[in-house]
Every structure is written in structure tokens, then in C-alpha cells.
Design a protein around this motif. Structure first.
Motif, short mmCIF file in Angstrom:
data_model
loop_
_atom_site.label_atom_id
_atom_site.label_comp_id
_atom_site.label_asym_id
_atom_site.label_seq_id
_atom_site.Cartn_x
_atom_site.Cartn_y
_atom_site.Cartn_z
N ASN A 81 10.98 -1.31 4.88
CA ASN A 81 11.19 -0.87 6.26
C ASN A 81 12.54 -1.31 6.79
OD1 ASN A 81 8.55 0.38 6.80
ND2 ASN A 81 7.75 -1.68 6.51
N ASN A 90 8.36 1.10 10.30
CA ASN A 90 7.07 0.58 9.85
C ASN A 90 6.55 1.53 8.78
OD1 ASN A 90 5.23 2.65 11.12
ND2 ASN A 90 6.14 1.82 13.00
N ARG A 119 4.16 -3.66 8.65
CA ARG A 119 5.12 -4.06 9.68
C ARG A 119 6.41 -4.66 9.11
NH1 ARG A 119 2.98 -3.98 14.76
NH2 ARG A 119 0.71 -3.84 14.91
#
Length: 372
Positions: A81, A90, A119
Motif C-alpha cells: 500500500n 489500503n 491497512r
């Protein structure tokens, strides 16, 4: 001692295809020396930001994945990410972006796994004896793989001069915290006008550095370790890194991260010199190419590969109506006689290769072998 780098151009007579040439190139470069049988194989590439059209087509990823499956391997495409706001910050948005840009299990012949999780916090701390990095924070899925393949779009870059194998490996495989470590020497800040007081960032903070004043997040710099987890946690782009740097330190940290990714396992590297945009594929657009399409290169040595790509590019005539040619036409332009530096003057691309060679990632000396 020099490394071998194999090269093929984009000429395809009737009855041939570029994907078949890519397979032939990889075989000539020795990919069969790797034992893929039953091995998880990470193919690290860039899926392109939404709005960008310079990224590599999924057809090329499929050609590489097919090669690996034919040899009994278990390939998957991967990237980590991003640290900045965009369409890949994300795993859910990242996968949607990849699909919209044409990457899925049908078009590529394998699955896509986002390397650092939902995340951007699913990471492995890899110990290295670097000058600037002691524990590189790498996406867990990438480190779980038995074999590592880098599939790179070689292009210009506004911070590192060009983006090739080392950038795809070092920066691309870093978790959000890893990217934070490479990009800055400071701490994140809160943009209060965007903060909604949801408290998600404080739940993710590993150092209890976030409190709330008038329902707005506040980061205590004395407690903050600069890991960047709060940036990944915020769904409203209210936390950012204010200290992006584009100097030699970034280049050197990136090389050390590449060392962490590659050590103690087989790896192979492929670069496409095509659609050589002046900036990274992380942009939501791609400016006109600064140089012509040249071909595809492959090697076991990512440093030699990047050096060979750079050398081929430096020999080319800049394309008209590009950022590079426009700069060179400016009346008082101080010409650097370096296409990457004349396109983006505030860069030091050679520092990446010099440091990567110094710490043992590879060598800048190479033998270029042409493959038809």
C-alpha cells in the motif's frame, strides 16, 4: 566481476508476439536455474494509479506467471500500500484499482495479494546491517514467498531520477511504515480541518502518541516513533508526512530496503523500457514519454539491470513535446547532459546504484547480451 544482462527489442515480425519474446528473454537470462517446484513466488509489480496509463499491461504479468507455473511454481502478483492519499492506500482500494486497470486472476493467470495487508501494517522487520536502516519493514506476504521476481516499468521519477528494479523492490516492498522510514526523517502531522475525531489513528498508534483536543487528533512528537501507521489508519487523509525528501538519503535507504527484500532467497528481475513517462506510475496521470520505447531487459542482478537500462536511455534522443525536451529548450536551462536530471533536476539517481553496489545488492558492471 560483471553481471549478465539480457536485452530484446520490441520488434515483432508477423507470426511472433511480444509476450513470447518476454518468455524467450527470461529463459535466455537463466530463469530456469531457479527451482520453482512447489514454491510460492512473489511477482512484485506496480498496478498503476487510477488515471495513469503508463503502467505495464497485465499481459506481461501473465507471461511471467505462466513461465513460473510451467515450472511448478505458485506465483502471485503483489505490491504494498501507498503512504500518500490515492487509490492504493489500503488493500481494498488497492485491489479495486488493480482490477480497474485490468489485473485479475483471468488476465494475469494468478492471484493478487497486497503485501502489507488491509491497512498497510502487516509487516516483517528484516534485520540488515545497513548504514541507515537496521530493521527494514517489509510487507509480510512478500517475505513469506520462497522466490522473488521483480517486474518493472522503467521510467523517470521526480524524486529518484528513475524508477526501475531497485525502486520497485526497495520502496515498493516497504510497508507503510517502511515507506515512511525511507521518505523522511521527521514525524507525521494532523491536518485538523480534515480530522473527524473518529479515533481510528489512536487505536493503530504503537507508541500512545495520539490524543484528542477539541475532538481533533494531536500527535506528541516526543512519543511518536514516525512509523506512519496513523497515516494508513486514517480514512479521511487527515494525517500526512510533511518531510518528503528527494536527496541521496532517500536513494540509499531505498537500496538498503532492496537488500532486505532480496537476501537469502532466489530472485530474478525484468524491466520494460517503454512509455518512459517523466514521473512515477503513482501519479493519477502520465505525461508524454520523454524517450522512445527501447525493449525489455532481464538479469539476476538488479543493480546491473538498472545500470544497463539507464545507459540505454542516456544514449537516446529525447522525444519532442515532452517534459525533457521542453526543459532543454528553455533559454537559460543549465543542461546536465543527463536525461533523467534534465527532466527532473532535483534528483541524484546515481546514488542509488553506487550505494546498492557498495552494500552488496549487485554490481554496476555488466555485459549486455542481445536476444532476438
Amino acid at each position: 566481476m560483471s553481471s549478465k544482462v539480457y536485452f530484446t527489442d520490441f520488434r515483432c515480425p508477423v507470426g511472433t508476439s511480444m509476450t513470447e519474446k518476454v518468455k524467450r528473454l527470461c529463459k535466455k537470462a537463466g530463469i530456469d536455474q531457479i527451482d520453482f517446484d512447489g514454491k510460492f513466488t512473489a511477482i512484485k509489480m506496480h498496478f498503476g494509479e487510477l488515471g495513469n496509463l503508463a503502467f505495464l499491461r497485465p499481459n506481461y504479468a501473465k507471461a511471467v506467471a505462466d513461465l513460473i507455473k510451467e515450472r511448478g511454481g505458485k506465483p502471485f502478483l503483489t505490491d504494498c500500500n501507498t503512504l500518500y492519499p490515492g487509490s492504493r492506500k489500503n488493500a481494498l482500494e488497492h485491489l479495486t484499482c488493480a482490477e480497474l486497470n485490468g489485473f485479475n486472476s483471468i488476465t494475469t493467470g494468478c492471484h493478487i495479494i497486497i503485501g502489507d495487508g488491509l491497512r498497510g501494517t502487516d509487516e516483517v522487520e528484516v534485520k540488515i546491517d545497513g548504514e541507515y536502516v537496521k530493521e527494514a519493514k517489509i510487507g509480510r506476504a512478500i517475505m513469506d514467498a520462497d522466490i522473488f521476481i521483480s517486474l518493472n516499468h522503467f521510467k523517470g521519477h521526480e524524486s529518484t531520477g528513475f524508477g526501475g528494479a531497485i525502486k520497485n523492490i526497495g520502496m515498493g516492498c516497504g510497508s507503510r511504515a517502511g515507506k515512511m522510514e525511507q521518505h523522511q526523517d521527521g514525524k507525521p502531522i494532523v491536518k485538523e480541518e480534515l480530522c473527524r475525531g473518529c479515533r481510528r489513528c489512536s487505536k493503530e498508534c504503537g507508541s500512545d502518541a495520539i490524543s484528542y483536543i477539541n475532538n481533533k487528533a494531536h500527535i506528541d512528537n516526543e512519543l511518536c516513533k514516525g512509523c506512519g501507521r496513523c497515516i494508513g489508519a486514517c480514512g479521511f487523509d487527515a494525517i500526512e508526512n510533511p518531510n518528503w525528501n528527494s536527496n541521496e538519503l532517500l536513494d540509499k535507504k531505498m537500496a538498503e530496503y532492496a537488500l532486505a527484500v532480496l537476501k537469502d532467497r532466489p530472485s530474478f528481475h525484468i524491466s520494460f523500457i517503454m512509455d518512459v513517462s517523466p514521473n512515477c506510475d503513482c501519479h493519477g496521470e502520465n505525461d508524454a514519454p520523454i524517450l522512445p520505447n527501447l525493449g525489455v531487459l532481464a538479469s539476476f542482478d538488479p543493480v546491473a539491470l538498472d545500470q544497463a537500462c539507464a545507459d540505454l536511455c542516456l544514449k537516446q534522443t529525447p522525444l519532442d513535446n515532452s517534459q525533457l525536451s521542453d526543459n532543454l529548450k528553455k533559454e537559460h536551462w543549465k543542461c546536465h547532459h543527463d536525461h533523467f536530471k534534465d527532466s527532473n533536476p532535483n534528483i541524484e539517481w546515481k546514488a542509488t546504484l553506487l550505494h546498492a553496489e557498495k552494500i552488496g545488492v549487485g554490481t554496476r558492471e555488466y555485459e549486455l547480451i542481445k536476444v532476438k
